[in-house]
Design a protein around this motif. Structure first.
Motif, mmCIF file in Angstrom:
data_model
loop_
_atom_site.group_PDB
_atom_site.id
_atom_site.type_symbol
_atom_site.label_atom_id
_atom_site.label_comp_id
_atom_site.label_asym_id
_atom_site.label_seq_id
_atom_site.Cartn_x
_atom_site.Cartn_y
_atom_site.Cartn_z
ATOM 1 N N PHE A 169 0.824 -1.206 0.000
ATOM 2 C CA PHE A 169 0.000 0.000 0.000
ATOM 3 C C PHE A 169 0.861 1.261 0.000
ATOM 4 C CE2 PHE A 169 -2.244 3.355 2.357
ATOM 5 C CZ PHE A 169 -3.382 3.481 1.587
ATOM 6 N N ALA A 170 1.962 1.246 0.758
ATOM 7 C CA ALA A 170 2.833 2.421 0.814
ATOM 8 C C ALA A 170 3.467 2.705 -0.537
ATOM 9 C CB ALA A 170 3.917 2.229 1.879
ATOM 10 N N LEU A 171 3.807 1.651 -1.283
ATOM 11 C CA LEU A 171 4.368 1.846 -2.619
ATOM 12 C C LEU A 171 3.345 2.518 -3.531
ATOM 13 C CD1 LEU A 171 6.389 -0.704 -4.698
ATOM 14 C CD2 LEU A 171 4.326 0.273 -5.681
ATOM 15 N N ILE A 172 2.075 2.090 -3.445
ATOM 16 C CA ILE A 172 1.025 2.702 -4.261
ATOM 17 C C ILE A 172 0.842 4.164 -3.875
ATOM 18 C CG2 ILE A 172 -1.414 2.588 -4.886
ATOM 19 C CD1 ILE A 172 -1.298 -0.415 -4.199
ATOM 20 N N LEU A 173 0.853 4.438 -2.574
ATOM 21 C CA LEU A 173 0.630 5.802 -2.102
ATOM 22 C C LEU A 173 1.760 6.742 -2.515
ATOM 23 C CD1 LEU A 173 -1.082 7.761 -0.340
ATOM 24 C CD2 LEU A 173 0.317 7.034 1.609
#
Length: 241
Positions: free
Chosen positions: A96-100
Motif C-alpha cells: 500500500f505504501a508503494l502505491i501511495l
C-alpha cells in the motif's frame, strides 16, 4: 466452521486468505532480504522487478469477477473466489505504501503504512466475523426507523471527526464498535492532523496539551505497536543497528 452456503462462510474464507497470504509474503520477502540461497528471490523477467502488488491486483480482479459471475448455488466456487480475493487483498495492501508514494518504500519508515493497512483490514474483517455490523445497519429497518437513521448519521459524524483528528484506528474501527467514534471525536486531536491545523492556533493551550499527550501516551504506544508489527513483518532500515 460456517456452512458453505452462508454469507459468513465467504467472509471467513476471505479472512483466511488474507491472513495466510500476508504471513506467506512476509516470510518470502524476509528470506529474499536475508539473501537465503535456496529461496527463489524476486521475480525479474527481462530485468523488471515484478512487485507482488501486481499479482495481487490480478487475484483481486479474478476473485471479484468469479464471485459476481458464478450462480448463487455454486457455493464452493463462491468461497474459493472469496479466498482468492483475500489473497489478492493481502498482496496489494502489503505494498500500500508503494502505491501511495509511487516509489519503493517497502523497508523504510514509510513502508510501515503497508503493515498498518493489512492489520487494519484483518481487524475489521475479524470484527465482522464476530458479528459486528457497520454502524448497526442490521437494525436500520423496522419501528423507529427515523430515530435509527439519525443515530447512524450521528455515529458516522463522530467517526469522521475522529479521522480528522488523526485517530485512524479509532475512526475506522469505530464504524464497527459502538462508543469508539465518540471517544475519538471528543478527545484532543493529534498534532499535525487536519483538525489540529484548522482548530488549534500556534502556541495555544490545546496544542501544547496535544503535544504533551503525544509524547507521554501515544509515542510509547506507537513504539510498542511497531515492535509487534516488525516482529511479524521484519525490521525496517531505520530501526536496524
Amino acid at each position: 466452521m460456517y456452512p458453505l452456503h452462508l454469507p459468513q462462510s465467504r467472509l471467513l474464507f476471505f479472512f483466511v486468505g488474507l491472513v495466510l497470504a500476508f504471513v506467506c509474503i512476509r516470510i518470502s520477502v524476509r528470506l529474499i532480504r536475508a539473501k537465503v540461497r535456496w529461496w527463489p528471490g524476486n521475480l525479474t523477467p527481462g530485468g523488471t522487478h515484478i512487485h507482488h502488488v501486481v499479482p495481487g491486483a490480478v487475484f483481486m480482479m479474478l476473485g471479484g469477477v468469479i464471485g459476481l459471475a458464478v450462480p448463487d448455488d455454486q457455493h464452493g466456487w463462491r468461497v474459493a473466489a472469496a479466498a482468492l480475493l483475500g489473497v489478492g487483498t493481502a498482496l496489494v495492501l502489503d505494498e500500500f505504501a508503494l502505491i501511495l508514494h509511487l516509489r519503493d518504500v517497502y523497508w523504510t519508515k514509510d513502508g510501515r503504512l503497508s503493515v498498518d493497512a493489512v492489520f487494519l483490514a484483518i481487524g475489521m474483517t475479524g470484527l465482522l466475523l464476530l458479528g459486528a455490523r457497520p454502524l448497526g445497519y442490521d437494525e436500520f429497518y423496522g419501528e423507529g426507523m427515523a430515530v435509527r437513521v439519525l443515530v447512524i448519521l450521528v455515529n458516522l459524524g463522530f467517526a469522521i471527526v475522529a479521522l480528522l483528528k488523526g485517530k485512524v484506528w479509532t475512526g475506522l474501527l469505530g464504524l464497527l464498535v459502538p462508543v469508539l467514534p465518540e471517544i475519538g471525536a471528543l478527545r484532543l486531536a493529534r498534532p499535525g492532523s487536519p483538525w489540529a491545523r484548522w482548530r488549534y492556533t500556534e502556541g495555544s493551550r490545546k496544542l501544547r496539551r496535544a503535544y504533551r499527550r503525544e509524547a507521554r501516551i501515544r509515542q510509547p504506544l506507537i513504539r510498542a505497536k511497531i515492535r509487534v508489527q516488525e516482529f511479524i513483518s521484519g525490521r525496517h532500515d531505520d530501526e536496524e543497528a
